[in-house]
Design a protein around this motif. Structure first.
Motif, PDB file in Angstrom:
ATOM      1  N   ILE B 127       0.834  -1.208   0.000  1.00  0.00           N
ATOM      2  CA  ILE B 127       0.000   0.000   0.000  1.00  0.00           C
ATOM      3  C   ILE B 127       0.872   1.263   0.000  1.00  0.00           C
ATOM      4  O   ILE B 127       0.568   2.242  -0.667  1.00  0.00           O
ATOM      5  N   ALA B 128       1.990   1.200   0.750  1.00  0.00           N
ATOM      6  CA  ALA B 128       2.791   2.407   0.947  1.00  0.00           C
ATOM      7  C   ALA B 128       3.749   2.695  -0.212  1.00  0.00           C
ATOM      8  O   ALA B 128       4.261   3.808  -0.330  1.00  0.00           O
ATOM      9  N   ILE B 129       3.975   1.696  -1.065  1.00  0.00           N
ATOM     10  CA  ILE B 129       5.009   1.908  -2.093  1.00  0.00           C
ATOM     11  C   ILE B 129       4.655   3.050  -3.048  1.00  0.00           C
ATOM     12  O   ILE B 129       5.539   3.835  -3.436  1.00  0.00           O
ATOM     13  N   GLY B 130       3.365   3.190  -3.338  1.00  0.00           N
ATOM     14  CA  GLY B 130       2.927   4.282  -4.219  1.00  0.00           C
ATOM     15  C   GLY B 130       3.251   5.648  -3.620  1.00  0.00           C
ATOM     16  O   GLY B 130       4.014   6.428  -4.214  1.00  0.00           O
ATOM     17  N   PRO B 131       2.720   5.927  -2.412  1.00  0.00           N
ATOM     18  CA  PRO B 131       3.030   7.219  -1.781  1.00  0.00           C
ATOM     19  C   PRO B 131       4.528   7.432  -1.564  1.00  0.00           C
ATOM     20  O   PRO B 131       5.033   8.540  -1.755  1.00  0.00           O
ATOM     21  N   PHE B 132       5.251   6.367  -1.171  1.00  0.00           N
ATOM     22  CA  PHE B 132       6.699   6.485  -0.962  1.00  0.00           C
ATOM     23  C   PHE B 132       7.386   6.913  -2.256  1.00  0.00           C
ATOM     24  O   PHE B 132       8.217   7.833  -2.263  1.00  0.00           O
ATOM     25  N   ALA B 133       7.016   6.241  -3.362  1.00  0.00           N
ATOM     26  CA  ALA B 133       7.632   6.549  -4.661  1.00  0.00           C
ATOM     27  C   ALA B 133       7.339   7.994  -5.052  1.00  0.00           C
ATOM     28  O   ALA B 133       8.230   8.715  -5.524  1.00  0.00           O
ATOM     29  N   LEU B 134       6.109   8.409  -4.809  1.00  0.00           N
ATOM     30  CA  LEU B 134       5.721   9.785  -5.165  1.00  0.00           C
ATOM     31  C   LEU B 134       6.524  10.801  -4.353  1.00  0.00           C
ATOM     32  O   LEU B 134       7.072  11.767  -4.896  1.00  0.00           O
ATOM     33  N   VAL B 135       6.611  10.555  -3.038  1.00  0.00           N
ATOM     34  CA  VAL B 135       7.337  11.488  -2.162  1.00  0.00           C
ATOM     35  C   VAL B 135       8.814  11.555  -2.574  1.00  0.00           C
ATOM     36  O   VAL B 135       9.398  12.647  -2.688  1.00  0.00           O
ATOM     37  N   PHE B 136       9.423  10.384  -2.829  1.00  0.00           N
ATOM     38  CA  PHE B 136      10.838  10.373  -3.218  1.00  0.00           C
ATOM     39  C   PHE B 136      11.034  11.056  -4.569  1.00  0.00           C
ATOM     40  O   PHE B 136      12.039  11.741  -4.789  1.00  0.00           O
ATOM     41  N   PHE B 137      10.054  10.882  -5.457  1.00  0.00           N
ATOM     42  CA  PHE B 137      10.171  11.526  -6.766  1.00  0.00           C
ATOM     43  C   PHE B 137      10.110  13.049  -6.611  1.00  0.00           C
ATOM     44  O   PHE B 137      10.939  13.773  -7.166  1.00  0.00           O
ATOM     45  N   LEU B 138       9.140  13.488  -5.804  1.00  0.00           N
ATOM     46  CA  LEU B 138       8.991  14.938  -5.602  1.00  0.00           C
ATOM     47  C   LEU B 138      10.210  15.532  -4.891  1.00  0.00           C
ATOM     48  O   LEU B 138      10.567  16.688  -5.109  1.00  0.00           O
TER      49      LEU B 138
END
Lengths: 342, 274
Positions: B127-138
């Motif tokens: 579940i968290a991989i999406g938000p984690f990826a987004l935060v790291f990308f930003l």
């Protein structure tokens, strides 16, 4: 040869003794008083393979503690026990694969998932061959009428259905010895009857050894030929159900039907249990039944008379009361009697 | 205390059932997972304010970018090493007698909890991989680039060990429940110390003496600080191998402590509530 052998088994708990009040609570932070509770005292017992034994006793008598000792959940203070040749509290894997403990309402199933998932897990942890597992499961489901409920989350099942599922879970690995602690507690009469019927059939079919504790006399009467009465951690009686009345039933019940009104002086002949004139019920000492009956017959006109043994549950309640004494025993008596009338 | 040898198929069944159980309350779980990202924003804003006040000075060798990168990586470390409800769950089972299931059935409590925890983490990462990826990308601008393969391998190893260390440490606290019954205060103390000495609050390099030495000597730094330092390339070569060895030693140490606590705890156990 005995499959369960217990010699001089004792268990003493150390229990924090808290006095009432806030001051005592604060004192308890620095200095605690403990008292010893002798849950089981010097018990000796042998159970043969294929026996269905009932453990009867008031609350706190030591029944559940004995089952916990035999399941290896707790260690004894002293004494020895052997079940199928294993020392229970060594908790060897070989032993754990061959017995089961069912404690009423203590959930061994996964609450949020259908029972079939828990059964699948049991198959794995007990290493049951798949064809054997499926055959046993089908058989148990059919015997307990659980078709269509295996896929329903456990939390959505009724109490009776959950208890049946617990029984299935505990029997999937075909244990040789089964310990049942209050298996019908909280169930309605129909569910109790179903569980009793199942246990009777299963035990006879598989010839497994079962030790059962229950407050419901109907469980005991329906299932067990041998009864062990335990009070205050000691075994008071070990024998047949009918033998309890012979040993402890010190009186008989006379039901008298008079031709006129029931006389007022009946209490001179024994303990008056009930008067619904012209009928009266009298509790009379076993040794003086014939004398009392002769006196009444010579003095009054009777239409009908019957002499009965006291109800089993009443005798057992008296055994409990004689040991416990006082108020607590009276409560137990009420509990046994009210359970029996359920 | 006999330990069962659980077959891979049993592991898989426990794992699968735990996974299914975890997915029952999916909305609550998803919401809880996403809420964990809120502190990132507040933490980033806090450090932004601090560095603006410092007008270009660093803090213990850390610039604003380093701190944000550090904080994001600490979150990853924590995602591996934090064990919500593990200690309380064990103590609760001891208190209400449910633990006797594990004493009766041929399954080992610690092994069972470890498998179920792996399943819980897998669902969490799913579940968290999406938000984690987004935060790291930003926030990619705060990082100086990808580390080399050896560093990445060291980082992955340190995260797995952080998971195991977190598990055995908190399981050990839970098993103290055999003696105390209630471990919530103990757990609160642990959480408080953990917050500072695992590097969750700020990099341990910022700690003054004697706290810096204390943090070095105890295992908490391996829960978040150490993996983060590995990723940032601050621990390399022999130091990396040595650090991973020490981390592994702590894992083994707490795994043994769990076994000892279980062994003596069960003897003490009086089957409360049963």
């Amino acid at each position: 040869m005995a499959i369960i052998e217990i010699n001089g088994l004792s268990k003493t708990y150390s229990v924090y003794h808290k006095r009432e009040g806030i001051a005592a609570s604060i004192r308890g932070l620095f200095h605690r008083q403990y008292r010893s509770v002798h849950a089981v005292r010097q018990i000796d017992l042998q159970v043969n393979e294929g026996e269905f034994v009932a453990f009867l006793g008031p609350n706190g008598a030591g029944k559940t503690t004995t089952l916990k000792l035999l399941s290896g959940v707790i260690h004894p203070t002293e004494g020895t026990a052997s079940v199928m040749g294993y020392v229970p509290w060594q908790r060897q894997i070989g032993y754990r694969r061959r017995f089961s403990l069912v404690m009423g309402q203590k959930n061994q199933l996964w609450w949020d998932l259908p029972a079939q998932e828990s059964f699948r897990l049991h198959q794995q942890i007990y290493r049951i061959e798949r064809p054997v597992f499926e055959k046993t499961l089908d058989e148990l489901v059919e015997l307990l009428n659980l078709q269509g409920l295996l896929g329903q989350p456990v939390r959505e099942l009724s109490l009776g259905e959950r208890m049946k599922m617990e029984l299935v879970a505990s029997l999937l690995h075909s244990p040789k010895v089964l310990f049942l602690d209050e298996p019908t507690i909280g169930l309605d009469v129909v569910a109790q009857h179903n569980v009793q019927g199942f246990l009777r059939h299963y035990q006879q079919q598989r010839n497994i050894t079962i030790m059962l504790t229950s407050h419901y006399m109907k469980d005991v009467v329906a299932l067990c030929r041998r009864v062990v009465i335990i009070t205050g951690g000691r075994i008071m009686y070990d024998g047949s159900l009918s033998g309890i009345i012979d040993q402890f039933g010190g009186h008989k019940l006379l039901t008298l039907q008079f031709s006129d009104e029931a006389p007022v002086d009946l209490k001179n002949f024994g303990e008056l249990v009930e008067v619904q004139s012209p009928r009266a019920k009298l509790r009379v000492d076993r040794s003086s039944v014939t004398t009392v009956l002769g006196q009444i017959l010579s003095k009054y006109n009777l239409v009908d008379v019957s002499v009965e043994e006291p109800p089993l549950e009443e005798v057992i309640a008296e055994v409990f009361a004689s040991v416990n004494g006082t108020h607590e025993a009276e409560l137990n008596k009420q509990q046994v009697l009210s359970n029996a009338s359920d | 205390m006999p330990v069962t040898s659980v077959s891979p198929q049993t592991w898989w069944t426990i794992f699968r059932i735990s996974l299914e159980e975890r997915l029952v309350y999916r909305a609550d779980f998803a919401l809880g997972t996403l809420m964990r990202f809120i502190p990132i924003v507040t933490q980033v804003l806090l450090w932004q304010a601090i560095f603006e006040a410092l007008k270009g000075d660093d803090v213990a060798g850390y610039q604003y970018n380093d701190i944000v990168a550090y904080y994001l990586l600490v979150l990853v470390g924590r995602a591996f090493s934090s064990m919500p409800n593990l200690s309380e769950g064990i103590a609760q089972q001891i208190r209400d007698g449910q633990i006797k299931k594990f004493l009766i059935q041929p399954i080992d409590l610690i092994e069972f909890l470890l498998i179920t925890r792996v399943a819980h983490k897998v669902v969490y990462y799913g579940i968290a991989i999406g938000p984690f990826a987004l935060v790291f990308f930003l926030c990619r601008g705060f990082f100086s680039g990808w580390p080399d393969a050896i560093t990445l391998a060291g980082y992955a190893t340190s995260l797995v060990l952080a998971f195991l260390l977190g598990f055995f440490l908190e399981a050990f606290i839970g098993l103290i429940g055999f003696w105390f019954l209630e471990v919530s205060s103990l757990l609160f103390m642990y959480m408080l110390i953990n917050y500072f000495l695992s590097g969750h609050m700020f990099p341990l390099a910022m700690l003054p003496e004697p706290w810096a030495s204390i943090a070095q000597a105890i295992p908490l730094q391996y829960l978040a600080y150490f993996p983060t330092q590995v990723f940032l390339g601050k621990i390399q070569g022999e130091m990396l191998a040595w650090g991973l060895t020490i981390q592994l030693a702590w894992v083994i140490c707490f795994a043994i402590l769990c076994r000892i606590a279980m062994h003596y705890g069960v003897r003490r156990y009086s089957a409360f509530g049963g």
